[in-house]
Structures are given as structure tokens and as C-alpha cells.
Scaffold this active site. Sequence first.
Site, short mmCIF file in Angstrom:
data_model
loop_
_atom_site.label_atom_id
_atom_site.label_comp_id
_atom_site.label_asym_id
_atom_site.label_seq_id
_atom_site.Cartn_x
_atom_site.Cartn_y
_atom_site.Cartn_z
N CYS A 66 0.87 -1.19 -0.12
CA CYS A 66 -0.02 -0.03 0.01
C CYS A 66 0.92 1.23 -0.09
CB CYS A 66 -1.11 -0.06 1.18
SG CYS A 66 -0.08 0.02 2.71
N GLY A 69 2.76 0.72 3.22
CA GLY A 69 3.12 -0.68 3.73
C GLY A 69 2.38 -1.02 5.29
N GLY A 71 -0.96 -0.22 6.46
CA GLY A 71 -2.24 -0.76 6.28
C GLY A 71 -2.31 -2.10 6.06
#
Length: 151
Positions: A66, A69, A71
Site C-alpha cells: 500500500c 505498507g 495498512g
Amino acid sequence: MKLGIATDHGGFGLKEELLARLKADGHEVTDFGAHSLAPADDYPDYVLPLARAVTAGEVERGIAICGSGVGASVCANKVHGIRAALIHDHFSAKQGVEDDHMNILCMGGRTVGPEVAWDLVKTYVEAVYSSEPRHLRRLGKVAEIEAGKLN
Ligand code: RB5
């Protein structure tokens, strides 16, 4: 190796690049999306199917991206049997598998460039869990926490 990869808009470009490189290296990679850049999309919609595929044994390991990273790793670790970690360095990409049996590597599409990300992914994919008694013992305790037997 049979791998799965997933991202939201925050890592879309990186996911496309890694997917192409992994396939060129001979890996069988399932793409859990996003399949196009959608700036309002939500990482759980892609990370959860990836995590479920890992625990079901449909893919051996996963890569979840994401923007940061964070989430992706929080989400993946909500799934029983997932050992996900946000990785920025070569040492942890290797040791995370060897010692901790990491089965989803998380990265930030906005925090790592493509060459660093590729080094992390290659290192992760090539690493082998050691099965050393001390690591089995520690992971046994982690599994007990997950099962609600150890607080
Ligand atoms: C989305 O803009 C961003 O918040 C997400 O990709 C991720 O970084 C969350 O941890």
C-alpha cells in the site's frame, strides 16, 4: 514459487513492476489487484483475498503493498495463520522468513523505489524457514496467542 501479490492505489505502479519481474523470473504469480489505478480504493479489498489465499495454500507466499505498507501489514495480520511484516531492509527480508516464517512481505509503494523493492522481494522469495527448535518454540507461542490460549 506460487506467489500472490496485492496493492491499493498507493503501490499500483510498484505492483505492476514487481509482477512483471517475478513472471520473467519464472514464478507463478496470482494478481489479487488492484487491476487498474483507482485513487479512492481501499487496501483491505485486495489484501484480504491475498491473505486468505496464503492460508488456504493456494499460493505459498504473498506480497502486499500500500502507500506505506502499514495498512497492508495491519490488515494481513488479522487473518489467522498470517505472519506479515513491513520490510524495508535486506536483512529483515531474509531473516523474517528464516526465523519468523513470514508468509506475507509488506512494502510501501511510496517509501521504497523499484530496485530496493526488487531486492527485498528476491531475498524474501529465496529465503527458507530454518525450522530450528528455538524458532518453532517461539512461533508455537505466537500461534497460542492467536488461538486465545496465551495472553
Ligand atoms: C492510501 O492513500 C494509503 O493510506 C494506503 O495506501 C496505505 O499507505 C495505508 O497504510
